[in-house]
Design an enzyme around this catalytic site. Structure first.
Site, PDB file in Angstrom:
ATOM      1  N   ASP A  55       0.758  -0.815   0.031  1.00  0.00           N
ATOM      2  CA  ASP A  55      -0.095   0.137   0.684  1.00  0.00           C
ATOM      3  C   ASP A  55       0.504   0.878  -0.028  1.00  0.00           C
ATOM      4  O   ASP A  55       1.785   0.833   0.810  1.00  0.00           O
ATOM      5  CB  ASP A  55      -0.945   0.080   1.358  1.00  0.00           C
ATOM      6  CG  ASP A  55      -1.752   1.474   0.914  1.00  0.00           C
ATOM      7  OD1 ASP A  55      -2.244   1.711   0.973  1.00  0.00           O
ATOM      8  OD2 ASP A  55      -1.312   2.690   1.780  1.00  0.00           O
ATOM      9  N   TYR A  60       2.859  10.491   0.638  1.00  0.00           N
ATOM     10  CA  TYR A  60       4.085   9.429   1.285  1.00  0.00           C
ATOM     11  C   TYR A  60       5.290  10.079   0.878  1.00  0.00           C
ATOM     12  O   TYR A  60       6.231   9.291  -0.251  1.00  0.00           O
ATOM     13  CB  TYR A  60       3.246   7.791   0.903  1.00  0.00           C
ATOM     14  CG  TYR A  60       2.535   7.948   1.906  1.00  0.00           C
ATOM     15  CD1 TYR A  60       1.716   7.927   2.079  1.00  0.00           C
ATOM     16  CD2 TYR A  60       1.579   6.295   1.115  1.00  0.00           C
ATOM     17  CE1 TYR A  60      -0.004   7.743   3.137  1.00  0.00           C
ATOM     18  CE2 TYR A  60       0.857   5.385   1.738  1.00  0.00           C
ATOM     19  CZ  TYR A  60      -0.489   6.156   2.828  1.00  0.00           C
ATOM     20  OH  TYR A  60      -1.243   6.116   3.126  1.00  0.00           O
ATOM     21  N   LYS A  86      -3.524   5.603  -4.452  1.00  0.00           N
ATOM     22  CA  LYS A  86      -4.551   6.636  -3.705  1.00  0.00           C
ATOM     23  C   LYS A  86      -4.780   7.225  -4.874  1.00  0.00           C
ATOM     24  O   LYS A  86      -3.397   7.956  -5.086  1.00  0.00           O
ATOM     25  CB  LYS A  86      -4.103   7.051  -2.039  1.00  0.00           C
ATOM     26  CG  LYS A  86      -4.461   5.733  -1.227  1.00  0.00           C
ATOM     27  CD  LYS A  86      -3.681   6.357   0.031  1.00  0.00           C
ATOM     28  CE  LYS A  86      -3.566   4.893   1.271  1.00  0.00           C
ATOM     29  NZ  LYS A  86      -2.307   4.007   0.593  1.00  0.00           N
ATOM     30  N   VAL A 227      -2.133  -0.721  13.288  1.00  0.00           N
ATOM     31  CA  VAL A 227      -2.955  -1.856  13.992  1.00  0.00           C
ATOM     32  C   VAL A 227      -2.573  -0.896  16.154  1.00  0.00           C
ATOM     33  O   VAL A 227      -2.865  -0.966  17.146  1.00  0.00           O
ATOM     34  CB  VAL A 227      -2.552  -2.908  14.312  1.00  0.00           C
ATOM     35  CG1 VAL A 227      -3.626  -3.411  12.969  1.00  0.00           C
ATOM     36  CG2 VAL A 227      -0.764  -3.223  13.748  1.00  0.00           C
ATOM     37  N   ASN A 229      -2.096   2.468  17.017  1.00  0.00           N
ATOM     38  CA  ASN A 229      -2.871   3.190  16.750  1.00  0.00           C
ATOM     39  C   ASN A 229      -1.895   4.424  17.475  1.00  0.00           C
ATOM     40  O   ASN A 229      -2.244   5.350  18.567  1.00  0.00           O
ATOM     41  CB  ASN A 229      -3.406   3.970  18.778  1.00  0.00           C
ATOM     42  CG  ASN A 229      -4.654   2.830  18.140  1.00  0.00           C
ATOM     43  OD1 ASN A 229      -5.345   1.742  18.784  1.00  0.00           O
ATOM     44  ND2 ASN A 229      -5.889   3.901  17.170  1.00  0.00           N
ATOM     45  N   SER A 230      -0.676   4.819  16.544  1.00  0.00           N
ATOM     46  CA  SER A 230       0.251   5.834  16.577  1.00  0.00           C
ATOM     47  C   SER A 230       1.638   5.351  17.426  1.00  0.00           C
ATOM     48  O   SER A 230       2.203   6.526  17.874  1.00  0.00           O
ATOM     49  CB  SER A 230      -0.334   7.008  16.881  1.00  0.00           C
ATOM     50  OG  SER A 230      -1.437   7.714  15.704  1.00  0.00           O
ATOM     51  N   GLY A 231       1.419   4.314  18.205  1.00  0.00           N
ATOM     52  CA  GLY A 231       2.365   3.973  18.808  1.00  0.00           C
ATOM     53  C   GLY A 231       2.207   3.600  20.438  1.00  0.00           C
ATOM     54  O   GLY A 231       3.046   2.875  21.003  1.00  0.00           O
ATOM     55  N   LEU A 233      -0.050   1.320  21.409  1.00  0.00           N
ATOM     56  CA  LEU A 233      -0.109   0.073  21.619  1.00  0.00           C
ATOM     57  C   LEU A 233       1.177  -0.558  21.424  1.00  0.00           C
ATOM     58  O   LEU A 233       0.931  -2.496  21.514  1.00  0.00           O
ATOM     59  CB  LEU A 233      -1.567  -0.930  21.118  1.00  0.00           C
ATOM     60  CG  LEU A 233      -2.461  -0.011  21.222  1.00  0.00           C
ATOM     61  CD1 LEU A 233      -3.701  -0.411  19.838  1.00  0.00           C
ATOM     62  CD2 LEU A 233      -3.116  -0.737  23.024  1.00  0.00           C
ATOM     63  N   ALA A 234       2.275   0.230  21.187  1.00  0.00           N
ATOM     64  CA  ALA A 234       3.837  -0.400  20.417  1.00  0.00           C
ATOM     65  C   ALA A 234       4.351  -0.402  22.395  1.00  0.00           C
ATOM     66  O   ALA A 234       4.797  -1.475  22.585  1.00  0.00           O
ATOM     67  CB  ALA A 234       3.804  -0.027  19.528  1.00  0.00           C
ATOM     68  N   PRO A 236       3.289   1.423  25.859  1.00  0.00           N
ATOM     69  CA  PRO A 236       2.639   2.244  26.428  1.00  0.00           C
ATOM     70  C   PRO A 236       3.135   3.076  27.546  1.00  0.00           C
ATOM     71  O   PRO A 236       3.745   1.991  27.742  1.00  0.00           O
ATOM     72  CB  PRO A 236       1.353   1.590  26.621  1.00  0.00           C
ATOM     73  CG  PRO A 236       1.849   0.547  26.763  1.00  0.00           C
ATOM     74  CD  PRO A 236       2.679   0.130  25.154  1.00  0.00           C
TER      75      PRO A 236
END
Length: 328
Positions: A55, A60, A86, A227, A229-231, A233-234, A236
Site C-alpha cells: 500500500d 507518502y 491513492k 494497529v 494507534n500511532s505507537g 499499543l506498541a 504505552p
C-alpha cells in the site's frame, strides 16, 4: 494466530490480499529520513516473509514511497502481488520555497495539493504510474476526503468507477482515519474495499457500530492500518502518541491495563494488537508500516504468536474490548 501469506479475497474482486501487508509511509520518510538501501531491505524482507499486499500513496514521502515501491516491484512477477495507491492529492512544486515537510523527511520538493475532481484523479493515476514505473495498479483508494465528500463522490468516485469498468483497475476503495464517512461511501457507491486506519484496534472499536456490519453485508473488504494507534499499543507510557498526537492519561492507562491482561497470558501487547482486527470477518489484511527489516520480521512474528482464547475472554470480561468484537 495468522499465517502472513494466508490470502483473503478483496470484496467481490478476483484479488486476494495476504493477511499481512506492507504500508509505505515509513519508507517514504515519515518522521525521519530513510535511505534507499534501508527501504529496499525492508521491502525484500517483506517479500521473503510472503507479504504480497503493498500500500502506498502520492503523499507518502511526496512521491518517494511510490518511486521506491515501484522500483522494487518491477523485479517481481506482476501477477504475484496486489498494489494499492491513492488519489486526491496531486504533487506540485510550491510557488514559493517552503521549509522541510512537517511529516516526511528527506523527500523531493513537491508538496501535495488536494484535488478530488474527475480530471484531477485521472491525472493523479497517470502520474502515479509514472512514479511507480509500472503498467497497472490493482486498487485505487480515495485518500482522506474528510472535508470533500461531495467532490469525492461526484469526481473521484466516478473516475475510479470508469477505470474499473474499463478493466484498468480491479478495485475501488477509500482510505480514511474515520469510519463515519466510509459508511456514507458504502451506502452511496459500489466499493470493493476500504483502508481503515486506527479506528478498529484493540484500543478503539467504534467501527463495530455501523461500518463493519455494513461491509460484511455489502461484501466490502477492510484493510486495517494503524494497529498500534500511532505507537500507544506498541509502547504505552508517558510520551506515547495516539492519532499522531500526545496521548492523554486516560488512554495511556487503558493501554497499560490492556498490556497487563495480555502479559498474564504470556502474550505481548503488540501481538494482541496486530491480531485482534484480523478476527473480524470483514477484515482481509492488516498493514505493517515497517521502517526496517527488523520491524517487518518482528511484526510477522507477532502476527503468528499463539494467543489463548482465555486472553480474549479476560479482555472482554474486564470491559477492555467490545462484547461484539469477534475473537475467534
Amino acid at each position: 494466530m495468522q499465517e502472513t501469506s494466508e490470502r483473503r479475497p478483496l470484496g467481490r474482486t478476483l484479488l486476494k490480499a495476504t493477511a499481512l501487508g506492507l504500508g509505505t509511509t515509513a519508507i517514504g520518510g515519515l518522521y525521519s529520513a530513510t535511505s534507499d538501501a534501508a527501504a529496499f531491505e525492508t521491502m525484500e524482507a517483506a517479500w521473503d516473509l510472503g507479504i504480497r499486499l503493498f500500500d502506498t500513496a502520492p503523499q507518502y514521502g511526496n512521491g518517494m514511497a511510490e518511486q521506491r515501491l515501484g522500483a522494487f516491484l518491477k523485479t517481481k512477477p506482476r501477477d504475484s502481488y496486489v498494489l494499492c495507491t491513492k488519489v486526491g492529492r496531486l504533487l506540485r512544486l510550491p510557488q514559493e520555497p517552503q521549509g522541510e515537510d512537517a511529516y516526511y523527511k528527506g523527500t523531493p520538493p513537491e508538496r501535495p495539493v488536494f484535488d478530488f475532481s474527475y480530471d484531477g484523479v485521472m491525472t493523479s493515476v497517470e502520474e502515479s504510474l509514472r512514479r511507480l514505473g509500472l503498467d497497472s495498479i490493482d486498487v485505487l483508494h480515495i485518500h482522506d476526503p474528510d472535508a470533500h465528500y461531495a467532490q469525492a463522490m461526484d469526481g473521484a468516485y466516478k473516475a475510479l468507477d470508469k477505470l474499473r469498468s474499463e478493466g484498468q483497475i480491479s478495485a475501488v476503495g477509500a482510505g480514511m482515519n474515520q469510519s463515519e464517512m466510509l459508511v456514507e461511501f458504502a451506502r452511496d457507491g459500489v466499493f470493493d474495499c476500504f483502508l481503515l486506519a486506527g479506528r478498529y484496534t484493540l484500543l478503539e472499536q467504534g467501527a463495530l457500530d455501523e461500518l463493519l456490519p455494513l461491509c460484511v453485508d455489502k461484501q466490502i473488504s477492510i484493510i486495517i492500518g494503524g494497529v498500534y494507534n500511532s505507537g500507544l499499543l506498541a509502547n504505552p507510557g508517558a510520551g506515547a502518541k495516539f492519532n499522531y498526537q500526545e496521548a492523554d492519561k486516560a488512554l495511556i492507562d487503558r493501554a497499560l491495563e490492556l498490556e497487563r491482561v495480555c502479559l498474564r497470558h504470556d502474550v505481548p501487547l503488540k501481538a494482541a494488537a496486530i491480531q485482534f482486527p484480523t478476527l473480524h470477518p470483514a477484515v482481509a489484511s492488516v498493514l505493517s508500516g515497517a521502517r526496517s527489516r527488523d520491524e517487518i520480521v518482528e511484526n510477522n512474528a507477532l502476527l503468528r504468536h499463539p494467543i489463548p482464547a482465555a486472553m480474549w475472554d479476560d479482555l472482554r470480561s474486564f470491559g477492555l474490548i467490545s462484547p461484539q468484537a469477534p475473537t475467534a
